[in-house]
Design an enzyme around this catalytic site. Structure first.
Site, PDB file in Angstrom:
ATOM      1  N   CYS A 108       4.525  49.795  92.943  1.00 27.73           N
ATOM      2  CA  CYS A 108       5.948  49.970  92.117  1.00 27.73           C
ATOM      3  C   CYS A 108       5.707  49.922  90.541  1.00 27.73           C
ATOM      4  O   CYS A 108       4.773  50.934  90.066  1.00 27.73           O
ATOM      5  CB  CYS A 108       6.972  49.042  92.616  1.00 27.73           C
ATOM      6  SG  CYS A 108       8.535  49.824  92.085  1.00 27.73           S
ATOM      7  N   HIS A 109       6.043  49.178  89.800  1.00 25.71           N
ATOM      8  CA  HIS A 109       5.826  48.984  88.551  1.00 25.71           C
ATOM      9  C   HIS A 109       4.256  48.141  88.162  1.00 25.71           C
ATOM     10  O   HIS A 109       3.771  48.031  87.000  1.00 25.71           O
ATOM     11  CB  HIS A 109       6.862  47.979  87.746  1.00 25.71           C
ATOM     12  CG  HIS A 109       7.989  48.826  87.128  1.00 25.71           C
ATOM     13  ND1 HIS A 109       8.840  49.193  88.483  1.00 25.71           N
ATOM     14  CD2 HIS A 109       8.270  49.552  86.137  1.00 25.71           C
ATOM     15  CE1 HIS A 109       9.753  50.177  87.580  1.00 25.71           C
ATOM     16  NE2 HIS A 109       9.308  50.261  86.293  1.00 25.71           N
TER      17      HIS A 109
END
Length: 181
Positions: A108-109
């Site tokens: 994800c991030h």
């Protein structure tokens, strides 16, 4: 027995850390969780680190040593990766893991930290929509996919694909260990 470190900070995406941690344990891996100064932190939805009474103490970023780990897992939650990517110890650790062809995996991030470490240039990667421009500007060839493995670099576009992500982490580390043997 393979070993991994999950690197995170305050405001981490709770299920990213919980799922990756317990999947690694379930597979028999040695697992550390690293935070700045080994400080206790709390996730976006209130999960504390360390998570339970069986967890080892947290590792400080300045204690990270590429000789210790087969893989590094960079979890999401917009706040944690943004803080972590500002730490010089983490960035140097990622560069060393990359240079040694050890698994560097961002969920994800999490790849935001990889961007700051400079390990995505010339790589094929996928990216969460909020990081897409950053990953492109870091020199990666970004493709629309759930999870991408480019050698020892693994990226995952969204936490809903964490099961597939972890399976590919296990497979990639196993391939690396066979290649070294």
């Amino acid at each position: 027995m393979p070993s991994a470190v999950i690197i995170t900070g305050p405001g981490f995406q709770d299920h990213d850390v919980v799922y990756t941690y317990y999947r690694l344990i379930e597979e028999g891996w040695t697992v550390d969780v690293a935070t700045k100064n080994g400080a206790h932190v709390v996730g976006k939805y209130g999960i504390p680190l360390p998570m339970d009474k069986t967890a080892k103490p947290l590792v400080s970023f300045d204690q990270l040593d590429a000789d210790t780990y087969d893989a590094v897992i960079l979890t999401g939650g917009h706040e944690a990766p943004d803080r972590v990517r500002q730490d010089a110890h983490v960035l140097e650790f990622l560069r060393t893991m990359d240079a040694r062809q050890k698994v560097v995996a961002g969920l994800c991030h999490g790849p935001w930290i990889m961007v700051s470490a400079g390990v995505l240039k010339g790589r094929r990667a996928c990216a969460y929509i909020g990081l897409r421009d950053d990953v492109i500007n870091a020199g990666a060839d970004v493709v629309d996919s759930d999870v991408i493995v480019d050698g020892h670099i693994i990226t995952c576009s969204y936490y809903a694909y964490v099961g597939k992500f972890m399976q590919l982490v296990f497979e990639t580390v196993a391939k690396n260990q066979v290649a070294v043997a």
